[in-house]
Design an enzyme around this catalytic site. Structure first.
Site, PDB file in Angstrom:
ATOM      1  N   HIS A  78     -21.612   0.512 -20.999  1.00 18.05           N
ATOM      2  CA  HIS A  78     -21.750   0.161 -22.406  1.00 18.05           C
ATOM      3  C   HIS A  78     -22.533   1.254 -23.131  1.00 18.05           C
ATOM      4  CE1 HIS A  78     -21.020  -4.438 -21.850  1.00 18.05           C
ATOM      5  NE2 HIS A  78     -20.028  -3.693 -21.404  1.00 18.05           N
ATOM      6  N   GLU A  80     -25.094   1.037 -25.108  1.00 14.27           N
ATOM      7  CA  GLU A  80     -26.533   0.860 -24.982  1.00 14.27           C
ATOM      8  C   GLU A  80     -27.023   1.411 -23.647  1.00 14.27           C
ATOM      9  OE1 GLU A  80     -24.980  -3.194 -26.623  1.00 14.27           O
ATOM     10  OE2 GLU A  80     -24.179  -1.503 -25.483  1.00 14.27           O
ATOM     11  N   CYS A 106     -24.723  -7.302 -24.894  1.00 15.95           N
ATOM     12  CA  CYS A 106     -24.405  -8.347 -23.925  1.00 15.95           C
ATOM     13  C   CYS A 106     -25.656  -8.634 -23.095  1.00 15.95           C
ATOM     14  CB  CYS A 106     -23.268  -7.891 -23.014  1.00 15.95           C
ATOM     15  SG  CYS A 106     -23.748  -6.589 -21.845  1.00 15.95           S
ATOM     16  N   CYS A 109     -26.863  -5.520 -20.975  1.00 19.36           N
ATOM     17  CA  CYS A 109     -27.588  -4.546 -21.803  1.00 19.36           C
ATOM     18  C   CYS A 109     -28.916  -5.117 -22.271  1.00 19.36           C
ATOM     19  CB  CYS A 109     -26.726  -4.120 -22.988  1.00 19.36           C
ATOM     20  SG  CYS A 109     -25.297  -3.133 -22.487  1.00 19.36           S
TER      21      CYS A 109
END
Length: 148
Positions: A78, A80, A106, A109
């Protein structure tokens, strides 16, 4: 054209970062900021040096995995995660930083954000993740849906 606020400025940069994404389902960009300075950037995609999903196909689509579920079933990281990893690789301290992201984090993260010491998260769009929301609240991390 009026000069953008700092939040508008940083959120617009996340959109540019997202344009580098190699994910077939969603383009996400993230930046870490402290004292009005960009510390690191990240976008979603396969780990460095590995084939992109554009070449291999999407595991999640092929397995009919719904959006927002089973994040571990993916070749990509991801945005992040990539921003946090980029800071770590270059020895950039991010404790106390603000994360700007095109999408709401999510739960995976979220756990990284908490342990990295990030204090505030601004996001533009995203799906609800009650577990992530609860953990962010419990950790005292401010989460703000950005609307210009």
């Amino acid at each position: 054209m009026p000069r953008p606020s700092w939040d508008e400025y940083f959120m617009s940069i996340t959109e540019l970062v997202a344009s580098r994404s190699t994910c077939l389902r969603r383009h996400v960009g993230a930046i870490l900021v402290k004292d009005k300075r960009i510390l690191a950037t990240g976008y979603n995609g396969a780990p460095s040096g590995l084939r992109h999903c554009e070449e291999t196909g999407c595991l999640r689509t092929n397995a009919s995995v719904p959006s927002g579920m089973r994040h571990e079933l993916c070749r990509g990281l991801h945005a992040e995660q990539n921003a946090i990893i980029q800071a770590a690789c270059y020895g950039i301290p991010i404790k106390g930083a603000t994360l700007y992201c095109t999408n709401k984090p999510c739960v995976i993260c979220t756990k990284m954000i908490i342990n990295a010491g990030i204090k505030t998260v601004y996001y533009k769009d995203g799906y609800d993740d009650p577990l992530a929301d609860g953990m962010l609240a419990e950790a005292g991390i401010q989460i703000v849906r950005f609307s210009p």
